[in-house]
Design a protein around this motif. Structure first.
Motif, PDB file in Angstrom:
ATOM      1  N   PRO A 183      51.386  36.746   2.166  1.00 21.40           N
ATOM      2  CA  PRO A 183      50.873  37.536   3.281  1.00 21.40           C
ATOM      3  C   PRO A 183      51.643  38.839   3.432  1.00 21.40           C
ATOM      4  N   THR A 205      57.037  46.424   6.299  1.00 19.68           N
ATOM      5  CA  THR A 205      58.303  47.043   6.720  1.00 19.68           C
ATOM      6  C   THR A 205      59.453  46.043   6.762  1.00 19.68           C
ATOM      7  N   SER A 211      60.807  49.780  14.128  1.00 18.10           N
ATOM      8  CA  SER A 211      59.724  50.123  13.204  1.00 18.10           C
ATOM      9  C   SER A 211      58.403  50.132  13.985  1.00 18.10           C
TER      10      SER A 211
HETATM   11  C1  LIG Z   1      62.944  51.565  10.101  1.00 18.42           C
HETATM   12  C2  LIG Z   1      62.857  50.079  10.354  1.00 18.42           C
HETATM   13  C3  LIG Z   1      63.321  49.571  11.558  1.00 18.42           C
HETATM   14  C4  LIG Z   1      63.247  48.189  11.819  1.00 18.42           C
HETATM   15  N1  LIG Z   1      63.644  47.704  13.040  1.00 18.42           N
HETATM   16  C5  LIG Z   1      63.445  46.398  13.357  1.00 18.42           C
HETATM   17  C6  LIG Z   1      63.737  45.899  14.673  1.00 18.42           C
HETATM   18  O1  LIG Z   1      64.204  46.624  15.546  1.00 18.42           O
HETATM   19  N2  LIG Z   1      63.461  44.596  14.925  1.00 18.42           N
HETATM   20  C7  LIG Z   1      62.944  43.772  13.979  1.00 18.42           C
HETATM   21  O2  LIG Z   1      62.665  42.610  14.271  1.00 18.42           O
HETATM   22  N3  LIG Z   1      62.696  44.217  12.729  1.00 18.42           N
HETATM   23  C8  LIG Z   1      62.915  45.501  12.408  1.00 18.42           C
HETATM   24  N4  LIG Z   1      62.619  45.958  11.145  1.00 18.42           N
HETATM   25  C9  LIG Z   1      62.105  45.031  10.141  1.00 18.42           C
HETATM   26  C10 LIG Z   1      60.573  44.867  10.164  1.00 18.42           C
HETATM   27  O3  LIG Z   1      59.957  45.980  10.758  1.00 18.42           O
HETATM   28  C11 LIG Z   1      60.202  43.600  10.905  1.00 18.42           C
HETATM   29  O4  LIG Z   1      60.695  42.520  10.186  1.00 18.42           O
HETATM   30  C12 LIG Z   1      58.696  43.435  11.165  1.00 18.42           C
HETATM   31  O5  LIG Z   1      58.510  42.310  11.988  1.00 18.42           O
HETATM   32  C13 LIG Z   1      57.890  43.289   9.893  1.00 18.42           C
HETATM   33  O6  LIG Z   1      56.543  43.497  10.218  1.00 18.42           O
HETATM   34  P1  LIG Z   1      55.477  43.966   9.118  1.00 18.42           P
HETATM   35  O7  LIG Z   1      54.170  44.038   9.816  1.00 18.42           O
HETATM   36  O8  LIG Z   1      55.929  45.199   8.455  1.00 18.42           O
HETATM   37  O9  LIG Z   1      55.527  42.705   8.161  1.00 18.42           O
HETATM   38  P2  LIG Z   1      55.662  42.572   6.583  1.00 18.42           P
HETATM   39  O10 LIG Z   1      56.864  43.287   6.085  1.00 18.42           O
HETATM   40  O11 LIG Z   1      54.378  42.877   5.946  1.00 18.42           O
HETATM   41  O12 LIG Z   1      55.917  41.008   6.493  1.00 18.42           O
HETATM   42  C14 LIG Z   1      57.086  40.414   6.977  1.00 18.42           C
HETATM   43  C15 LIG Z   1      57.080  38.923   6.646  1.00 18.42           C
HETATM   44  O13 LIG Z   1      56.073  38.265   7.393  1.00 18.42           O
HETATM   45  C16 LIG Z   1      55.112  37.685   6.498  1.00 18.42           C
HETATM   46  N5  LIG Z   1      53.803  37.981   7.083  1.00 18.42           N
HETATM   47  C17 LIG Z   1      53.151  39.169   7.104  1.00 18.42           C
HETATM   48  N6  LIG Z   1      51.978  39.040   7.732  1.00 18.42           N
HETATM   49  C18 LIG Z   1      51.891  37.753   8.128  1.00 18.42           C
HETATM   50  C19 LIG Z   1      50.902  37.010   8.815  1.00 18.42           C
HETATM   51  N7  LIG Z   1      49.767  37.574   9.233  1.00 18.42           N
HETATM   52  N8  LIG Z   1      51.142  35.703   9.044  1.00 18.42           N
HETATM   53  C20 LIG Z   1      52.283  35.100   8.605  1.00 18.42           C
HETATM   54  N9  LIG Z   1      53.245  35.761   7.937  1.00 18.42           N
HETATM   55  C21 LIG Z   1      53.053  37.077   7.718  1.00 18.42           C
HETATM   56  C22 LIG Z   1      55.325  38.344   5.162  1.00 18.42           C
HETATM   57  O14 LIG Z   1      54.977  37.477   4.101  1.00 18.42           O
HETATM   58  C23 LIG Z   1      56.800  38.623   5.195  1.00 18.42           C
HETATM   59  O15 LIG Z   1      57.527  37.512   4.810  1.00 18.42           O
HETATM   60  C24 LIG Z   1      62.720  47.323  10.843  1.00 18.42           C
HETATM   61  C25 LIG Z   1      62.273  47.844   9.622  1.00 18.42           C
HETATM   62  C26 LIG Z   1      62.340  49.208   9.376  1.00 18.42           C
HETATM   63  C27 LIG Z   1      61.836  49.737   8.076  1.00 18.42           C
END
Ligand SMILES: Cc1cc2nc3c(=O)[nH]c(=O)nc-3n(C[C@H](O)[C@H](O)[C@H](O)COP(=O)(O)OP(=O)(O)OC[C@H]3O[C@@H](n4cnc5c(N)ncnc54)[C@H](O)[C@@H]3O)c2cc1C
Lengths: 523, 106
Positions: free
Chosen positions: A96, A101, A162
């Motif tokens: 998934p 991010t 993010s």
């Molecule tokens: C600049 C920056 C700042 C950040 N700051 C924070 C912060 O303050 N707090 C924080 O918690 N994180 C932070 N992060 C990390 C990241 O943004 C988080 O982990 C966020 O929750 C990931 O969301 P995403 O939609 O990008 O998921 P993805 O990166 O696409 O996926 C994350 C994980 O969840 C799984 N996944 C994706 N979609 C689903 C779904 N529909 N059902 C089940 N599993 C799924 C994926 O397989 C993967 O293992 C940051 C990252 C960056 C780049």
């Protein structure tokens, strides 16, 4: 132990990082065609390469090893379930992916296969103004959702750094941490329930009890937490019901300077413990962070030399409550020797915290020359009392790396409150990494450093991650140590829900549930 | 810079003259590693950008555009998260007022 690889669709998905053979790929695409439209099945190289990595730096010369065979973009729970059923029958890995991010490689297809990109599932299905909930597709971003909610004076306060580009499903998959969680809670508190596709393709509704809009039930096991933070290893959330709040009338975000770290640390604790209802969070910047900001950040370059540590605090709520709470926090800061940094920095820097992609993507060699660098962040959950010792130990690890090579640059640390009472902190060290120079040797040194960083958090009674997860090489090695008997339970749960190891295989050492230890493979 | 302010300098609709656009204000050193040109526009000391990353030349309008759009972005974020921003200086002034003893009536 002798291991026999399954030949065809019997047993688990193969433990291989090889691309699918042409025959298997053709068969897969043929099976997907009745379920998805042509433009929902992406086979082009660009579509696949773009979904092969996450922002966390990695050895880019190995990019090609993790490219998925196919990307699909479903638009409904039924389509996701059908894709997963096909994958399960054919024993092809499914990963998934939402915003992509995540910083622990969760959405990286380590075993290739099918990336299920849920970004097309970004609809608002229902807005319930009476019970204050919204039901959305998990491909929506919090920013886009809040633009729509603002018209109703409402707000969904899941606010990672993010914020503009991470999506609701990724927040569920990581059980994310929010900057303003000390007032509103984190993702696990804000998501009431969701539809979830299990690794077999069965669909389950996960909530408190069976409720869709229930925030507290005592019926049955509390499954909601199990199906959050699993990094996509237990299935795919497709549609989620979220708790809503009134959009805040007022925001106050003072930044204070200190001439030493100890006073700043004490002040952060006192602010968090004050019990001010509008308190949404406090952030402590250590000396290394201040030194880093003095190089490149317009707000901090001109600061006098005796500014050695910083604290910021943020409050949200009705104007009268924010003013009253603000006065109390200002008095506390003054008692700890704080100097107010002024309105410009306080407002500008807080507004920039919601979007840390704006981090300057360059660092310095030891002789001061500017080099292109990617940002990496190692995080842990640490008690307030342990933050100074953990910080010291982490900087030593980084200093040791930097002595050996210019590939790594210490960008300092933040400690953010996780809870209103100030019990624990998301403690993060930011590291600049010269990704183009990250050869196998430098990568091995980095993996060791990550393991050491995780070990320090555990030695101080903390957890290896407050927000990102602990899937990446290095820290993942310590997960069995951190969880103890709980790790065996993880293996049991994984095996029973994903009998064929098709759901995001190769993560969290979960191959061990299938009699295979792949810890050191492909390193 | 307050997010509701804009950096000084020619506006986006000012006439474009190549030489003028490529002559930024004289740099002023502000620290060991940084200098300013336009007000609030900080740059890395060019001596630190000679080996691995070379400094790029931006026309003035582009430098100012980047600064202005950053200010716009931050202002947007504030209104996205709350209807209004309360400044710390207002709170400090209130505390000050409250702690100033009221003179007894004559
Ligand atoms: C600049 C920056 C700042 C950040 N700051 C924070 C912060 O303050 N707090 C924080 O918690 N994180 C932070 N992060 C990390 C990241 O943004 C988080 O982990 C966020 O929750 C990931 O969301 P995403 O939609 O990008 O998921 P993805 O990166 O696409 O996926 C994350 C994980 O969840 C799984 N996944 C994706 N979609 C689903 C779904 N529909 N059902 C089940 N599993 C799924 C994926 O397989 C993967 O293992 C940051 C990252 C960056 C780049």
């Amino acid at each position: 132990m002798t291991i026999t690889e399954p030949a065809g669709p019997i047993g688990t998905a193969p433990f291989t990082t090889e691309p699918l053979s042409d025959d298997r790929l053709t068969a897969l695409v043929r099976a997907l065609r009745p379920v998805l439209a042509d433009d929902q099945i992406l086979l082009a190289k660009t579509d696949r390469y773009n979904r092969a990595r996450v922002p966390a730096p990695f050895p880019v010369h190995r990019w090609a090893e993790r490219v998925p065979d196919v990307v699909v973009m479903p638009t409904s729970t039924e389509q996701v379930a059908a894709v997963v059923r096909i994958a399960n029958e054919m024993r092809i890995p499914v990963v998934p992916r939402d915003g992509g991010t995540g910083l622990t490689d969760g959405a990286v297809p380590h075993r290739r296969g099918i990336v299920v990109d849920v970004k097309k599932m970004n609809q608002i299905h229902e807005l319930d103004l009476v019970n204050r909930t919204v039901t959305v597709g998990t491909g929506i971003s919090m920013m886009k959702l809040n633009e729509r909610l603002a018209k109703h004076g409402l707000f969904y306060p899941d606010d990672p750094a993010s914020y503009p580009c991470s999506l609701v499903g990724g927040r569920i998959g990581t059980s994310g941490w929010s900057l303003i969680g000390s007032r509103y809670g984190h993702t696990r508190d804000l998501v009431l329930s969701f539809d979830h596709v299990l690794p077999t393709g069965d669909v389950l509704h996960v909530g408190d009890g069976i409720g869709r809009k229930i925030s507290k039930s005592s019926s049955g096991y509390s499954l909601k937490h199990l199906f959050m933070g699993h990094q996509g290893t237990l299935g795919i959330a497709t549609k989620a019901t979220l708790k809503l709040f009134p959009k805040p009338e007022a925001e106050l975000s003072p930044f204070w300077a200190f001439d030493n770290y100890e006073d700043a640390h004490a002040c952060t604790g006192a602010l968090a413990r004050a019990g001010v209802a509008t308190f949404a969070g406090a952030v402590l910047f250590d000396e290394h962070k201040v030194a880093y900001l003095r190089r490149d950040d317009e707000a901090y370059i001109p600061q006098p030399a005796d500014v050695r540590a910083l604290v910021c605090s943020v409050m949200y709520g009705y104007e009268d409550e924010v003013r009253a709470g603000g006065k109390r926090l200002f008095r506390i800061a003054k008692e700890h020797g704080a100097r107010y940094l002024g309105d410009e920095i306080s407002e500008g820097d807080w507004a920039a915290r919601h979007d840390r992609y704006a981090t300057p993507l360059h660092g310095r060699t030891k002789d001061g020359q500017v080099i292109p660098m990617s940002w990496h962040c190692e995080d842990a959950a640490v008690n307030f009392s342990a933050v100074p010792a953990v910080s010291r130990a982490w900087h030593e690890i980084l200093a040791d790396l930097r002595r050996k090579t210019d590939v790594f640059d210490d960008w300092g640390m933040f400690a953010y409150t996780s809870a209103a009472t100030g019990v624990d902190y998301l403690t993060e060290i930011d590291v600049g990494i010269w990704e183009q120079r990250l050869d196998d040797k430098a990568w091995a040194a980095w993996v060791k450093a990550k393991r050491d960083i995780g070990a320090v958090a555990l030695a101080h009674g903390g957890s290896m991650s407050a927000c990102h997860g602990s899937c990446r090489e290095g820290e993942v090695d310590l997960v069995p140590e951190e969880l103890g008997r709980g790790f065996d339970v993880m293996l049991d749960v994984k095996r029973s829900l994903d009998p064929n190891n098709i759901m995001n295989p190769g993560k969290y050492l979960l191959d061990r549930a299938y009699g295979r230890d792949t810890t050191d493979e492909n390193r | 810079m307050r997010t509701d302010d804009q950096p000084t300098g020619p506006s986006a609709s000012a006439p474009y003259r190549f030489a003028e656009q490529h002559t930024p204000p004289a740099p002023v050193r502000v620290s060991e590693v940084a200098q300013t040109t336009f007000e609030h526009v900080y740059e890395v000391d060019p001596r630190l950008m000679e080996v691995h990353v070379l400094q790029q030349v931006f026309p003035n309008w582009d430098t100012l555009r980047i600064m202005r759009s950053r200010a716009d972005h931050l202002a947007w974020m504030h209104t996205h998260f709350a209807e209004k921003v309360i400044t710390g200086s207002e709170i400090l002034a209130e505390i000050e007022r409250e702690s100033t003893p009221v003179p007894p009536p004559l």
